[in-house]
Design a protein around this motif. Structure first.
Motif, PDB file in Angstrom:
ATOM      1  N   ASP A  77      -0.965   1.946  -1.402  1.00 40.82           N
ATOM      2  CA  ASP A  77      -0.353   1.045  -0.419  1.00 40.82           C
ATOM      3  C   ASP A  77       1.073   1.458  -0.078  1.00 40.82           C
ATOM      4  O   ASP A  77       1.944   0.620   0.141  1.00 40.82           O
ATOM      5  N   ASN A  78       1.316   2.757  -0.032  1.00 37.85           N
ATOM      6  CA  ASN A  78       2.624   3.294   0.322  1.00 37.85           C
ATOM      7  C   ASN A  78       2.661   3.485   1.832  1.00 37.85           C
ATOM      8  O   ASN A  78       2.016   4.390   2.368  1.00 37.85           O
ATOM      9  N   LYS A  79       3.416   2.638   2.522  1.00 40.53           N
ATOM     10  CA  LYS A  79       3.409   2.672   3.985  1.00 40.53           C
ATOM     11  C   LYS A  79       4.038   3.947   4.530  1.00 40.53           C
ATOM     12  O   LYS A  79       3.656   4.414   5.595  1.00 40.53           O
ATOM     13  N   TRP A  80       4.985   4.545   3.805  1.00 42.09           N
ATOM     14  CA  TRP A  80       5.629   5.763   4.312  1.00 42.09           C
ATOM     15  C   TRP A  80       4.681   6.954   4.291  1.00 42.09           C
ATOM     16  O   TRP A  80       4.716   7.798   5.183  1.00 42.09           O
ATOM     17  N   LEU A  81       3.822   7.025   3.296  1.00 41.59           N
ATOM     18  CA  LEU A  81       2.834   8.100   3.273  1.00 41.59           C
ATOM     19  C   LEU A  81       1.801   7.932   4.379  1.00 41.59           C
ATOM     20  O   LEU A  81       1.343   8.909   4.972  1.00 41.59           O
ATOM     21  N   ILE A  82       1.444   6.694   4.670  1.00 39.22           N
ATOM     22  CA  ILE A  82       0.496   6.443   5.759  1.00 39.22           C
ATOM     23  C   ILE A  82       1.137   6.807   7.093  1.00 39.22           C
ATOM     24  O   ILE A  82       0.494   7.413   7.959  1.00 39.22           O
ATOM     25  N   ILE A  83       2.415   6.466   7.271  1.00 32.25           N
ATOM     26  CA  ILE A  83       3.124   6.836   8.508  1.00 32.25           C
ATOM     27  C   ILE A  83       3.194   8.346   8.642  1.00 32.25           C
ATOM     28  O   ILE A  83       2.957   8.910   9.720  1.00 32.25           O
ATOM     29  N   LEU A  84       3.501   9.042   7.538  1.00 29.37           N
ATOM     30  CA  LEU A  84       3.561  10.505   7.567  1.00 29.37           C
ATOM     31  C   LEU A  84       2.202  11.102   7.920  1.00 29.37           C
ATOM     32  O   LEU A  84       2.109  12.051   8.706  1.00 29.37           O
ATOM     33  N   ALA A  85       1.134  10.523   7.368  1.00 31.77           N
ATOM     34  CA  ALA A  85      -0.208  11.014   7.678  1.00 31.77           C
ATOM     35  C   ALA A  85      -0.552  10.793   9.148  1.00 31.77           C
ATOM     36  O   ALA A  85      -1.171  11.653   9.786  1.00 31.77           O
ATOM     37  N   ILE A  86      -0.140   9.654   9.696  1.00 35.95           N
ATOM     38  CA  ILE A  86      -0.385   9.402  11.120  1.00 35.95           C
ATOM     39  C   ILE A  86       0.399  10.381  11.975  1.00 35.95           C
ATOM     40  O   ILE A  86      -0.108  10.910  12.971  1.00 35.95           O
ATOM     41  N   LEU A  87       1.631  10.678  11.586  1.00 33.26           N
ATOM     42  CA  LEU A  87       2.435  11.648  12.338  1.00 33.26           C
ATOM     43  C   LEU A  87       1.879  13.061  12.211  1.00 33.26           C
ATOM     44  O   LEU A  87       1.967  13.846  13.158  1.00 33.26           O
TER      45      LEU A  87
END
Length: 142
Positions: A77-87
């Motif tokens: 549930d790390n939102k920064w890793l999910i954002i990085l993956a989306i980018l």
């Protein structure tokens, strides 16, 4: 209680798509490498072969990194890793579009596998954003 179920369902859906894409991308990479080898042997006058192969290797590296980062971010549930993956999906999509339309010789089978890969990436972006929204909500205590 329904928000918890919604969070669990988007997270689960995102993880299932990542799992599916990890296997599909392996098939995609092997097929693309094989088709590049066939094109190199059968079309000796290809003028963009080095560029096409470089783009394919870049897409492979970015996609592997993106799947690993997205899976770790989703499970923790790390939102920064999910954002990085989306980018990281953006350069991957650009590379697949290049392989689909702009490389020297494009085979019909490449259109098919590239369109499936693009579809998976778009669905993963949508579910990743939904998962991100559910991760950003403050927890409610009863």
């Amino acid at each position: 209680m329904s928000e918890n179920n919604c969070k669990m369902n988007t997270s689960l859906m995102f993880e299932v798509l990542l799992y599916l894409n990890s296997y599909y991308f392996g098939l995609f990479a092997v097929c693309e490498l094989g088709m590049n080898l066939v094109k190199y042997v059968n079309f000796p006058d290809l003028y963009h072969f080095e560029t096409d192969f470089g783009v394919l290797m870049s897409v492979c590296g970015i996609e592997i990194l993106r799947i690993i980062i997205a899976s770790r971010g989703n499970l923790s549930d790390n939102k920064w890793l999910i954002i990085l993956a989306i980018l990281l999906t953006i350069p991957s999509v650009v590379g697949v579009v290049y392989l689909m339309f702009l490389q020297g010789e494009v085979l019909r089978f490449e259109y098919i596998i590239c369109s499936i890969q693009l579809g998976l990436c778009v669905i993963e972006i949508i579910t990743g954003i939904l998962c991100l929204f559910s991760c950003c909500k403050a927890p409610e205590y009863y």
